[in-house]
Design a protein around this motif. Structure first.
Motif, PDB file in Angstrom:
ATOM      1  N   MET A 172       0.842  -1.201   0.000  1.00  0.00           N
ATOM      2  CA  MET A 172       0.000   0.000   0.000  1.00  0.00           C
ATOM      3  C   MET A 172       0.887   1.265   0.000  1.00  0.00           C
ATOM      4  N   THR A 173       0.606   2.202  -0.926  1.00  0.00           N
ATOM      5  CA  THR A 173       1.394   3.448  -0.893  1.00  0.00           C
ATOM      6  C   THR A 173       0.740   4.422   0.087  1.00  0.00           C
ATOM      7  N   THR A 174       1.580   5.096   0.852  1.00  0.00           N
ATOM      8  CA  THR A 174       1.050   6.094   1.785  1.00  0.00           C
ATOM      9  C   THR A 174       1.283   7.484   1.198  1.00  0.00           C
ATOM     10  N   ARG A 175       0.365   8.378   1.526  1.00  0.00           N
ATOM     11  CA  ARG A 175       0.540   9.768   1.091  1.00  0.00           C
ATOM     12  C   ARG A 175       1.231  10.547   2.203  1.00  0.00           C
ATOM     13  N   LYS A 176       2.283  11.257   1.827  1.00  0.00           N
ATOM     14  CA  LYS A 176       2.974  12.087   2.826  1.00  0.00           C
ATOM     15  C   LYS A 176       2.268  13.440   2.920  1.00  0.00           C
ATOM     16  N   VAL A 177       1.733  13.734   4.106  1.00  0.00           N
ATOM     17  CA  VAL A 177       0.982  14.977   4.316  1.00  0.00           C
ATOM     18  C   VAL A 177       1.805  15.899   5.203  1.00  0.00           C
ATOM     19  N   CYS A 178       2.218  17.024   4.659  1.00  0.00           N
ATOM     20  CA  CYS A 178       3.033  17.962   5.440  1.00  0.00           C
ATOM     21  C   CYS A 178       2.132  19.094   5.950  1.00  0.00           C
ATOM     22  N   VAL A 179       2.018  19.217   7.280  1.00  0.00           N
ATOM     23  CA  VAL A 179       1.161  20.249   7.876  1.00  0.00           C
ATOM     24  C   VAL A 179       2.057  21.357   8.436  1.00  0.00           C
ATOM     25  N   ALA A 180       1.833  22.579   7.966  1.00  0.00           N
ATOM     26  CA  ALA A 180       2.628  23.716   8.463  1.00  0.00           C
ATOM     27  C   ALA A 180       1.856  24.410   9.580  1.00  0.00           C
ATOM     28  N   ILE A 181       2.471  24.458  10.761  1.00  0.00           N
ATOM     29  CA  ILE A 181       1.824  25.093  11.922  1.00  0.00           C
ATOM     30  C   ILE A 181       2.634  26.332  12.282  1.00  0.00           C
ATOM     31  N   ARG A 226      -3.471   4.586   8.341  1.00  0.00           N
ATOM     32  CA  ARG A 226      -2.321   3.899   7.727  1.00  0.00           C
ATOM     33  C   ARG A 226      -2.095   4.316   6.284  1.00  0.00           C
ATOM     34  N   ARG A 227      -3.058   4.988   5.704  1.00  0.00           N
ATOM     35  CA  ARG A 227      -2.889   5.457   4.323  1.00  0.00           C
ATOM     36  C   ARG A 227      -2.087   6.751   4.262  1.00  0.00           C
ATOM     37  N   LEU A 228      -1.806   7.337   5.429  1.00  0.00           N
ATOM     38  CA  LEU A 228      -1.156   8.656   5.471  1.00  0.00           C
ATOM     39  C   LEU A 228       0.099   8.646   6.325  1.00  0.00           C
ATOM     40  N   GLU A 229       1.070   9.483   5.938  1.00  0.00           N
ATOM     41  CA  GLU A 229       2.260   9.685   6.773  1.00  0.00           C
ATOM     42  C   GLU A 229       2.316  11.174   7.131  1.00  0.00           C
ATOM     43  N   LEU A 230       2.355  11.447   8.418  1.00  0.00           N
ATOM     44  CA  LEU A 230       2.278  12.839   8.881  1.00  0.00           C
ATOM     45  C   LEU A 230       3.671  13.478   8.972  1.00  0.00           C
ATOM     46  N   GLN A 231       3.799  14.659   8.380  1.00  0.00           N
ATOM     47  CA  GLN A 231       5.013  15.472   8.545  1.00  0.00           C
ATOM     48  C   GLN A 231       4.556  16.816   9.120  1.00  0.00           C
ATOM     49  N   ILE A 232       5.255  17.285  10.152  1.00  0.00           N
ATOM     50  CA  ILE A 232       4.869  18.585  10.727  1.00  0.00           C
ATOM     51  C   ILE A 232       6.034  19.563  10.621  1.00  0.00           C
ATOM     52  N   VAL A 233       5.731  20.760  10.132  1.00  0.00           N
ATOM     53  CA  VAL A 233       6.712  21.845  10.138  1.00  0.00           C
ATOM     54  C   VAL A 233       6.183  22.910  11.100  1.00  0.00           C
ATOM     55  N   ALA A 234       6.978  23.220  12.121  1.00  0.00           N
ATOM     56  CA  ALA A 234       6.593  24.262  13.085  1.00  0.00           C
ATOM     57  C   ALA A 234       7.360  25.529  12.729  1.00  0.00           C
ATOM     58  N   ALA A 235       6.642  26.621  12.569  1.00  0.00           N
ATOM     59  CA  ALA A 235       7.299  27.853  12.111  1.00  0.00           C
ATOM     60  C   ALA A 235       6.748  29.064  12.863  1.00  0.00           C
ATOM     61  N   ALA A 236       7.370  30.208  12.585  1.00  0.00           N
ATOM     62  CA  ALA A 236       6.901  31.526  13.071  1.00  0.00           C
ATOM     63  C   ALA A 236       6.723  31.516  14.597  1.00  0.00           C
ATOM     64  N   PRO A 267       6.900  16.143   0.399  1.00  0.00           N
ATOM     65  CA  PRO A 267       5.543  15.656   0.692  1.00  0.00           C
ATOM     66  C   PRO A 267       4.712  15.479  -0.575  1.00  0.00           C
ATOM     67  N   ASP A 268       3.634  14.671  -0.458  1.00  0.00           N
ATOM     68  CA  ASP A 268       2.687  14.539  -1.571  1.00  0.00           C
ATOM     69  C   ASP A 268       1.674  15.681  -1.564  1.00  0.00           C
ATOM     70  N   MET A 269       1.490  16.270  -0.381  1.00  0.00           N
ATOM     71  CA  MET A 269       0.606  17.444  -0.289  1.00  0.00           C
ATOM     72  C   MET A 269       0.989  18.253   0.945  1.00  0.00           C
ATOM     73  N   VAL A 270       0.612  19.527   0.896  1.00  0.00           N
ATOM     74  CA  VAL A 270       0.927  20.437   2.006  1.00  0.00           C
ATOM     75  C   VAL A 270      -0.387  21.005   2.528  1.00  0.00           C
ATOM     76  N   VAL A 271      -0.479  21.099   3.860  1.00  0.00           N
ATOM     77  CA  VAL A 271      -1.693  21.671   4.457  1.00  0.00           C
ATOM     78  C   VAL A 271      -1.343  23.014   5.090  1.00  0.00           C
ATOM     79  N   THR A 272      -2.079  24.058   4.703  1.00  0.00           N
ATOM     80  CA  THR A 272      -1.903  25.365   5.339  1.00  0.00           C
ATOM     81  C   THR A 272      -3.213  25.739   6.029  1.00  0.00           C
ATOM     82  N   ILE A 273      -3.082  26.444   7.149  1.00  0.00           N
ATOM     83  CA  ILE A 273      -4.251  26.634   8.016  1.00  0.00           C
ATOM     84  C   ILE A 273      -4.663  28.100   8.092  1.00  0.00           C
ATOM     85  N   ALA A 274      -5.884  28.357   7.688  1.00  0.00           N
ATOM     86  CA  ALA A 274      -6.563  29.643   7.947  1.00  0.00           C
ATOM     87  C   ALA A 274      -5.914  30.849   7.293  1.00  0.00           C
TER      88      ALA A 274
END
Ligand code: UDP
Length: 403
Positions: free
Chosen positions: A1-10, A30-40, A97-104
């Motif tokens: 199974m391929t997992t998607r790498k999801v990078c969340v920028a906080i 299990r379908r996702l791999e979490l990456q977190i970037v803490a910034a600012a 990452p396969d996708m990046v999440v940005t918040i608000a």
């Protein structure tokens, strides 16, 4: 199974509490791999060091970006965003990452969006389609235009995103993950036993047993020069009300030096015996304190989002939240001592409000993780010029009804 790498920028404490339940759901999927970037400001002690709480909660932090330029003014906001963009590009190049999440909508979030868009990485935006004042209004809609997939809080927000030319198939009503935390509080409302010992802060240890207020007031970037005077009006109102008050330090927006200056000066000049100042407390504990308060005062979005779900009376001051969809728990006032006092007294007479699912139903995290694992990924965008879907045009609908 391929997992998607999801990078969340906080990039701030607010972003963390607005994504925390989604991080749990991503981590458990299990379908996702979490990456977190803490910034600012999320990596700065002065602004609550949210990264410490992220790690304590068991999440991995893959990179830290120190991009806040000292000064808390309009120039440094722009420079901090620029530095954030430079650093974020390097981090994303390394993490792949396969996708990046940005918040608000915080000013620096646009750095994440630009980096992902230029690097052909599909961008997911949370909390688009809302309306407020301050620079946040421009940044939120700019993030929408750079994003490929949208997770919004209500059908009304979805309508707006589609009217901005985003394709309906890519705009999902998930609700706001912060409501998942509020839902936990409703299920277990045990009050915090001793917040002063637990969270430190500055000022007298107050007797909270007969009721207390919470204050959270930020500068408005478009009224930057007024930040000190605006905070001063609220301080005078709180002194006049003479109720035990837990006051939370402002965020890093332009003008926060002025707000902080008012807090320090007022403390030195008047030595208020009814105010205790906290820098930051963990998001669940913060909501627990808010839940048991008689009212929340200031201009934080928490008063409108989480507190509508919790039914906590809110006095919203000034323009920072203008246009944001709100429930009946909110009284809007100007930055004026007597108006603030009158609104708080009116709320205290009224008491708690019924819970309103305006921003979510407590299930957002799970919905978001499921969509991240399954939604088709693409960076191709064309302006959508069709109709807004009829079911979305019916007015206010909660995530529960839309799901
Ligand atoms: N918050 C928190 N700890 C605190 C203060 C706030 O976790 O000590 C959370 C709060 O629950 C809400 C968010 O931070 O989800 C609101 O933060 P803020 O007022 O900084 O942001 P706004 O959304 O108004 O920009």
């Amino acid at each position: 199974m391929t997992t998607r790498k999801v990078c969340v920028a906080i990039t701030a404490r607010a972003s963390y509490s607005r994504v925390r339940s989604a991080l749990c759901a991503i981590q458990n999927d299990r379908r996702l791999e979490l990456q977190i970037v803490a910034a600012a400001s999320s990596v700065l002690d002065r602004y609550g060091n949210a990264v410490k709480f992220i790690q304590q909660d068991g999440f991995p932090v893959h990179a830290r970006i120190f991009n806040i330029v000292e000064g808390e003014n309009l120039v440094t906001s722009a420079k901090s965003t620029g530095l954030g963009l430079v650093e974020m590009a390097t981090v994303l190049a390394n993490l792949e990452p396969d996708m990046v999440v940005t918040i608000a909508d915080r000013y620096e979030t646009i750095a994440t969006s630009i980096a992902a868009a230029y690097m052909n990485i599909p961008l997911v935006h949370l909390q688009g389609g809302e309306i407020t004042g301050s620079i946040d209004e421009k940044v939120r809609h700019a993030n929408t235009k750079l994003a490929d997939i949208h997770f919004v809080c209500s059908t009304r927000a979805r309508d707006r995103v589609i009217r901005m030319g985003e394709c309906p198939e890519r705009v999902f009503v998930t609700g706001c993950p912060s409501i998942d935390l509020a839902d936990e509080i409703l299920k277990d409302p045990t009050p915090e036993a001793d917040p002063f010992r637990r969270f430190g802060g500055v000022g007298p240890e107050l007797d909270l047993s007969s009721g207390y207020l919470i204050v959270l007031q930020h500068p408005v970037t478009t009224e930057y020069e007024s930040a000190r005077g605006q905070a001063w009006e609220t301080l005078r109102a709180i002194a006049e009300l003479d109720m035990p008050t837990l006051w939370f330090w402002p965020n890093v927006d332009a003008g926060s030096d002025g707000t902080s200056n008012a807090l320090r000066s007022f403390r030195e000049l008047h030595n208020p015996r009814n105010i205790h100042f906290f820098k930051h407390v963990d998001s669940l504990q913060f909501l627990r304190l808010a839940y048991h308060s008689r009212a929340i005062v200031g201009n934080s979005s928490v008063a409108i989002r989480e507190c509508s779900y919790l039914g906590v009376p809110a006095v919203n001051i000034g323009t920072r939240q203008q246009g944001r969809d709100r429930g009946s728990n909110v009284i809007d006032v100007e930055h004026h001592q007597s108006e603030i006092v009158r609104a708080v007294r009116s709320h205290i007479r009224h008491g708690r409000f019924a819970s309103d699912p305006l921003y979510g139903d407590g299930q957002s995290g799970r919905r978001i993780a499921d969509l991240l694992a399954t939604v088709p990924l693409s960076i191709d965008k064309t302006l959508y010029e069709g109709e807004v879907l009829p079911e979305a045009a019916r007015g206010r609908t909660s995530a529960r009804q839309a799901a």
